[in-house]
Design a protein around this motif. Sequence first.
Motif, PDB file in Angstrom:
ATOM      1  N   LEU A  68      25.638  45.295  46.816  1.00 34.99           N
ATOM      2  CA  LEU A  68      25.178  45.975  45.600  1.00 34.99           C
ATOM      3  C   LEU A  68      24.684  44.984  44.549  1.00 34.99           C
ATOM      4  O   LEU A  68      24.074  45.401  43.562  1.00 34.99           O
ATOM      5  N   GLN A  69      24.959  43.698  44.733  1.00 39.63           N
ATOM      6  CA  GLN A  69      24.451  42.632  43.881  1.00 39.63           C
ATOM      7  C   GLN A  69      24.024  41.483  44.786  1.00 39.63           C
ATOM      8  O   GLN A  69      24.451  41.414  45.943  1.00 39.63           O
ATOM      9  N   PRO A  70      23.217  40.552  44.264  1.00 38.54           N
ATOM     10  CA  PRO A  70      22.858  39.371  45.071  1.00 38.54           C
ATOM     11  C   PRO A  70      24.103  38.566  45.447  1.00 38.54           C
ATOM     12  O   PRO A  70      25.057  38.484  44.669  1.00 38.54           O
ATOM     13  N   VAL A  71      24.075  37.976  46.635  1.00 34.74           N
ATOM     14  CA  VAL A  71      25.204  37.188  47.132  1.00 34.74           C
ATOM     15  C   VAL A  71      24.719  35.752  47.291  1.00 34.74           C
ATOM     16  O   VAL A  71      23.712  35.504  47.945  1.00 34.74           O
ATOM     17  N   ARG A  72      25.457  34.810  46.703  1.00 33.17           N
ATOM     18  CA  ARG A  72      25.054  33.400  46.746  1.00 33.17           C
ATOM     19  C   ARG A  72      25.243  32.836  48.153  1.00 33.17           C
ATOM     20  O   ARG A  72      26.084  33.300  48.918  1.00 33.17           O
ATOM     21  N   PRO A  73      24.472  31.797  48.482  1.00 27.30           N
ATOM     22  CA  PRO A  73      24.671  31.144  49.793  1.00 27.30           C
ATOM     23  C   PRO A  73      25.971  30.349  49.824  1.00 27.30           C
ATOM     24  O   PRO A  73      26.430  29.875  48.787  1.00 27.30           O
ATOM     25  N   THR A 122      38.408  33.966  27.856  1.00 27.63           N
ATOM     26  CA  THR A 122      37.689  33.149  28.820  1.00 27.63           C
ATOM     27  C   THR A 122      36.758  34.039  29.624  1.00 27.63           C
ATOM     28  O   THR A 122      36.937  35.240  29.701  1.00 27.63           O
ATOM     29  N   ARG A 123      35.791  33.435  30.223  1.00 31.19           N
ATOM     30  CA  ARG A 123      34.783  34.170  30.979  1.00 31.19           C
ATOM     31  C   ARG A 123      35.328  34.642  32.320  1.00 31.19           C
ATOM     32  O   ARG A 123      35.929  33.872  33.062  1.00 31.19           O
ATOM     33  N   SER A 124      35.116  35.910  32.651  1.00 30.80           N
ATOM     34  CA  SER A 124      35.529  36.461  33.936  1.00 30.80           C
ATOM     35  C   SER A 124      34.463  36.177  34.978  1.00 30.80           C
ATOM     36  O   SER A 124      33.282  36.107  34.671  1.00 30.80           O
ATOM     37  N   VAL A 125      34.894  36.018  36.215  1.00 29.66           N
ATOM     38  CA  VAL A 125      33.970  35.825  37.327  1.00 29.66           C
ATOM     39  C   VAL A 125      33.777  37.168  37.995  1.00 29.66           C
ATOM     40  O   VAL A 125      34.740  37.779  38.442  1.00 29.66           O
ATOM     41  N   VAL A 126      32.558  37.640  38.062  1.00 29.91           N
ATOM     42  CA  VAL A 126      32.275  38.912  38.711  1.00 29.91           C
ATOM     43  C   VAL A 126      31.793  38.618  40.125  1.00 29.91           C
ATOM     44  O   VAL A 126      30.864  37.866  40.337  1.00 29.91           O
ATOM     45  N   ARG A 127      32.469  39.197  41.088  1.00 29.44           N
ATOM     46  CA  ARG A 127      32.123  39.019  42.496  1.00 29.44           C
ATOM     47  C   ARG A 127      31.158  40.105  42.939  1.00 29.44           C
ATOM     48  O   ARG A 127      31.286  41.252  42.519  1.00 29.44           O
ATOM     49  N   PRO A 128      30.213  39.759  43.815  1.00 31.27           N
ATOM     50  CA  PRO A 128      29.339  40.792  44.368  1.00 31.27           C
ATOM     51  C   PRO A 128      30.158  41.794  45.179  1.00 31.27           C
ATOM     52  O   PRO A 128      31.110  41.428  45.859  1.00 31.27           O
ATOM     53  N   VAL A 129      29.768  43.041  45.088  1.00 32.84           N
ATOM     54  CA  VAL A 129      30.443  44.120  45.803  1.00 32.84           C
ATOM     55  C   VAL A 129      29.561  44.567  46.964  1.00 32.84           C
ATOM     56  O   VAL A 129      28.342  44.632  46.840  1.00 32.84           O
ATOM     57  N   GLY A 130      30.193  44.881  48.086  1.00 32.48           N
ATOM     58  CA  GLY A 130      29.494  45.422  49.231  1.00 32.48           C
ATOM     59  C   GLY A 130      30.156  46.708  49.674  1.00 32.48           C
ATOM     60  O   GLY A 130      31.333  46.942  49.409  1.00 32.48           O
ATOM     61  N   VAL A 131      29.378  47.567  50.344  1.00 36.69           N
ATOM     62  CA  VAL A 131      29.885  48.838  50.860  1.00 36.69           C
ATOM     63  C   VAL A 131      29.690  48.840  52.373  1.00 36.69           C
ATOM     64  O   VAL A 131      28.582  48.583  52.860  1.00 36.69           O
ATOM     65  N   VAL A 132      30.756  49.134  53.105  1.00 37.68           N
ATOM     66  CA  VAL A 132      30.686  49.203  54.561  1.00 37.68           C
ATOM     67  C   VAL A 132      29.913  50.454  54.948  1.00 37.68           C
ATOM     68  O   VAL A 132      30.276  51.561  54.561  1.00 37.68           O
ATOM     69  N   GLU A 133      28.843  50.275  55.702  1.00 30.73           N
ATOM     70  CA  GLU A 133      27.989  51.393  56.109  1.00 30.73           C
ATOM     71  C   GLU A 133      28.022  51.552  57.622  1.00 30.73           C
ATOM     72  O   GLU A 133      27.082  51.195  58.324  1.00 30.73           O
ATOM     73  N   THR A 134      29.148  52.056  58.102  1.00 31.88           N
ATOM     74  CA  THR A 134      29.325  52.329  59.525  1.00 31.88           C
ATOM     75  C   THR A 134      29.985  53.690  59.686  1.00 31.88           C
ATOM     76  O   THR A 134      30.479  54.259  58.719  1.00 31.88           O
ATOM     77  N   ARG A 135      29.988  54.189  60.910  1.00 34.92           N
ATOM     78  CA  ARG A 135      30.685  55.444  61.198  1.00 34.92           C
ATOM     79  C   ARG A 135      32.066  55.181  61.793  1.00 34.92           C
ATOM     80  O   ARG A 135      32.916  56.055  61.787  1.00 34.92           O
ATOM     81  N   ALA A 148      34.199  51.676  52.778  1.00 37.78           N
ATOM     82  CA  ALA A 148      35.096  50.811  51.998  1.00 37.78           C
ATOM     83  C   ALA A 148      34.255  49.883  51.127  1.00 37.78           C
ATOM     84  O   ALA A 148      33.174  49.451  51.511  1.00 37.78           O
ATOM     85  N   ARG A 149      34.756  49.592  49.943  1.00 36.28           N
ATOM     86  CA  ARG A 149      34.111  48.631  49.044  1.00 36.28           C
ATOM     87  C   ARG A 149      34.855  47.306  49.182  1.00 36.28           C
ATOM     88  O   ARG A 149      36.077  47.271  49.172  1.00 36.28           O
ATOM     89  N   VAL A 150      34.084  46.224  49.331  1.00 28.52           N
ATOM     90  CA  VAL A 150      34.666  44.898  49.522  1.00 28.52           C
ATOM     91  C   VAL A 150      34.019  43.906  48.568  1.00 28.52           C
ATOM     92  O   VAL A 150      32.887  44.097  48.121  1.00 28.52           O
TER      93      VAL A 150
END
Length: 114
Positions: free
Chosen positions: A108-113, A35-48, A71-73
């Motif tokens: 790191l990828q487009p995020v849907r509304p 079956t087809r996997s769902v790939v979620r957009p990944v984001g990286v926290v860019e704070t200090r 952190a990657r979310v």
Amino acid sequence: MVKKALLTYALAAGVVVGPLGTAGWAAEGPGAAGTRSVVRPVGVVETRAPLNVRERPTVHSGVVKRLQPNARVLLSCQKRGGFVDGNPVWYRLHGSKGWVSARYVHNLQPVRPC
């Protein structure tokens, strides 16, 4: 710079690079069963400092947890909310009822509304 380019190419090719912090995996579903996997957009926290995850997409909402710098979310969707340094976009975290400001998370990828 080279590491960021390699990561971008790997993610664009659909390669799962492993667990992404406490949010889970980049792909879900029984992909091995045909079956087809769902790939979620990944984001990286860019704070200090740790980033607050909020109940709703506004800085006046309660904090539900904190994310460490770099952190990657996994991101579920995006919507307009309260402005943070001129940016009104907020991301809903996948597998969590929390929101983070796009001002501090690089997608790191487009995020849907939502």
